[in-house]
Design a protein around this motif. Structure first.
Motif, PDB file in Angstrom:
ATOM      1  N   GLY A 174       0.797  -1.122  -0.059  1.00 28.64           N
ATOM      2  CA  GLY A 174       0.041  -0.055   0.008  1.00 28.64           C
ATOM      3  C   GLY A 174       0.936   1.401   0.045  1.00 28.64           C
ATOM      4  O   GLY A 174       2.061   1.163  -0.227  1.00 28.64           O
ATOM      5  N   PRO A 175       0.150   2.308   0.393  1.00 22.87           N
ATOM      6  CA  PRO A 175       1.284   3.503   0.366  1.00 22.87           C
ATOM      7  C   PRO A 175       2.251   3.460   1.559  1.00 22.87           C
ATOM      8  O   PRO A 175       1.985   2.911   2.691  1.00 22.87           O
ATOM      9  CB  PRO A 175       0.406   4.732   0.635  1.00 22.87           C
ATOM     10  CG  PRO A 175      -0.985   4.074   1.170  1.00 22.87           C
ATOM     11  CD  PRO A 175      -1.033   2.608   0.590  1.00 22.87           C
ATOM     12  N   VAL A 186       6.488  -0.780  10.376  1.00 20.65           N
ATOM     13  CA  VAL A 186       6.473  -1.351   8.948  1.00 20.65           C
ATOM     14  C   VAL A 186       7.170  -2.580   8.819  1.00 20.65           C
ATOM     15  O   VAL A 186       8.107  -2.776   9.872  1.00 20.65           O
ATOM     16  CB  VAL A 186       6.957  -0.014   7.945  1.00 20.65           C
ATOM     17  CG1 VAL A 186       6.243   1.057   7.985  1.00 20.65           C
ATOM     18  CG2 VAL A 186       8.633  -0.059   8.033  1.00 20.65           C
ATOM     19  N   VAL A 187       6.504  -3.207   8.340  1.00 20.59           N
ATOM     20  CA  VAL A 187       6.805  -4.873   8.191  1.00 20.59           C
ATOM     21  C   VAL A 187       7.347  -5.232   6.778  1.00 20.59           C
ATOM     22  O   VAL A 187       6.639  -5.074   5.965  1.00 20.59           O
ATOM     23  CB  VAL A 187       5.645  -5.781   8.713  1.00 20.59           C
ATOM     24  CG1 VAL A 187       6.147  -7.256   8.792  1.00 20.59           C
ATOM     25  CG2 VAL A 187       4.842  -5.280   9.966  1.00 20.59           C
ATOM     26  N   LEU A 246      -1.276  -8.019   7.160  1.00 16.78           N
ATOM     27  CA  LEU A 246      -0.608  -7.196   8.457  1.00 16.78           C
ATOM     28  C   LEU A 246      -0.743  -5.601   8.177  1.00 16.78           C
ATOM     29  O   LEU A 246      -1.154  -5.110   9.430  1.00 16.78           O
ATOM     30  CB  LEU A 246       0.901  -7.231   7.927  1.00 16.78           C
ATOM     31  CG  LEU A 246       1.445  -8.773   8.654  1.00 16.78           C
ATOM     32  CD1 LEU A 246       3.009  -8.851   7.946  1.00 16.78           C
ATOM     33  CD2 LEU A 246       1.726  -8.746  10.040  1.00 16.78           C
ATOM     34  N   CYS A 247      -1.350  -5.251   7.100  1.00 14.08           N
ATOM     35  CA  CYS A 247      -1.590  -3.761   7.047  1.00 14.08           C
ATOM     36  C   CYS A 247      -2.861  -3.712   7.616  1.00 14.08           C
ATOM     37  O   CYS A 247      -3.276  -2.540   7.897  1.00 14.08           O
ATOM     38  CB  CYS A 247      -1.701  -3.448   5.341  1.00 14.08           C
ATOM     39  SG  CYS A 247      -0.052  -3.320   4.655  1.00 14.08           S
ATOM     40  N   GLY A 266       2.338   0.016   7.683  1.00 14.86           N
ATOM     41  CA  GLY A 266       2.553  -0.549   6.205  1.00 14.86           C
ATOM     42  C   GLY A 266       3.401  -1.599   6.184  1.00 14.86           C
ATOM     43  O   GLY A 266       3.901  -2.160   7.281  1.00 14.86           O
ATOM     44  N   ALA A 267       3.295  -2.382   4.932  1.00 15.77           N
ATOM     45  CA  ALA A 267       4.130  -3.318   4.838  1.00 15.77           C
ATOM     46  C   ALA A 267       4.466  -3.527   3.513  1.00 15.77           C
ATOM     47  O   ALA A 267       4.034  -2.987   2.448  1.00 15.77           O
ATOM     48  CB  ALA A 267       3.175  -4.565   4.912  1.00 15.77           C
ATOM     49  N   PHE A 268       5.667  -4.171   3.007  1.00 12.53           N
ATOM     50  CA  PHE A 268       6.196  -4.591   1.794  1.00 12.53           C
ATOM     51  C   PHE A 268       6.844  -5.948   1.571  1.00 12.53           C
ATOM     52  O   PHE A 268       7.062  -6.581   2.834  1.00 12.53           O
ATOM     53  CB  PHE A 268       7.339  -3.582   1.785  1.00 12.53           C
ATOM     54  CG  PHE A 268       8.522  -3.536   2.654  1.00 12.53           C
ATOM     55  CD1 PHE A 268       9.743  -4.211   2.393  1.00 12.53           C
ATOM     56  CD2 PHE A 268       8.348  -2.672   3.868  1.00 12.53           C
ATOM     57  CE1 PHE A 268      10.734  -4.109   3.231  1.00 12.53           C
ATOM     58  CE2 PHE A 268       9.646  -2.665   4.643  1.00 12.53           C
ATOM     59  CZ  PHE A 268      10.629  -3.441   4.592  1.00 12.53           C
TER      60      PHE A 268
END
Length: 160
Positions: A14-15, A50-51, A79-80, A87-89
Motif C-alpha cells: 500500500g502507500p 512497517v513490516v 498485516l496492513c 505499512g508492509a512491503f
C-alpha cells in the motif's frame, strides 16, 4: 552479501507511511498471537511500524516446499489490516542474498529509527549490525512462548 550483484527489492503493499519507522522483517505466514503481541509492543514505542514480508521464493528456499502457506501479497495485506502496522512491503531477491548488509541497503532509504526483533531470533546479531550501519537502534521484544507458525502447522497436520 549480494549474489552476482543482485540486491533485495521492496514492493509496498500500500502507500509508504510517513515518518521514521520501526522496521521488522520476517515471514508472518500464519498470523498468531505471538505476531500480534510483537507488533503491538513495537507500535507502543510511538513510531510507525512497517513490516518487511519475505517473498514466497525466499521462504520456500529456507523452510521447504510446503511453505509459505499464504502468498506474500496476502500476508502483507493482512498485516496492513492490523491497527499496530502502518505499512508492509514484500522483500524479494535470491534466497542467498540475506546478509545484514543486504538488508541494511534495502532498509536505509526508510531511515528507520529502529529495527525490531524477538528475543531468541537467530538473526539477532545480523539485525544489530544492520541497525548500527543505518544509525538506527535495535529493539528486542519478548517472545510469546509456544507460539510459532511452524508449531501451529505441525499441530494442524497431526490432526488429519
Amino acid at each position: 552479501m549480494a549474489v552476482g550483484g543482485q540486491r533485495l527489492t521492496a514492493t509496498w503493499a500500500g502507500p509508504r507511511p510517513e515518518g521514521r519507522p520501526v522496521v521488522v522483517t520476517g515471514v508472518f505466514d500464519v498470523l498468531h498471537i505471538g505476531h500480534v503481541r510483537f507488533l503491538r509492543d513495537a507500535a507502543e514505542r510511538g513510531f510507525p511500524v512497517v513490516v518487511g514480508v519475505e517473498s514466497d521464493d525466499r521462504v520456500r528456499a529456507w523452510k521447504g516446499p510446503g511453505r509459505p502457506v499464504n502468498p506474500a501479497a496476502e500476508r502483507a495485506e493482512v498485516l496492513c489490516a492490523l491497527r499496530s502496522v502502518a505499512g508492509a512491503f514484500v522483500i524479494s531477491g535470491p534466497p542467498g542474498v540475506a546478509g545484514w548488509r543486504d538488508y541494511a541497503d534495502l532498509l536505509a532509504p526508510l531511515e528507520p529509527v529502529a529495527l525490531g526483533y524477538t528475543a531468541g531470533d537467530p538473526h539477532t546479531e545480523a539485525k544489530r549490525l544492520g541497525a548500527e550501519a543505518m544509525g538506527a537502534q535495535s529493539w528486542e521484544f519478548g517472545v510469546t512462548e509456544a507460539h510459532s507458525t511452524s508449531a501451529m502447522l505441525e499441530a494442524i497436520t497431526s490432526l488429519g
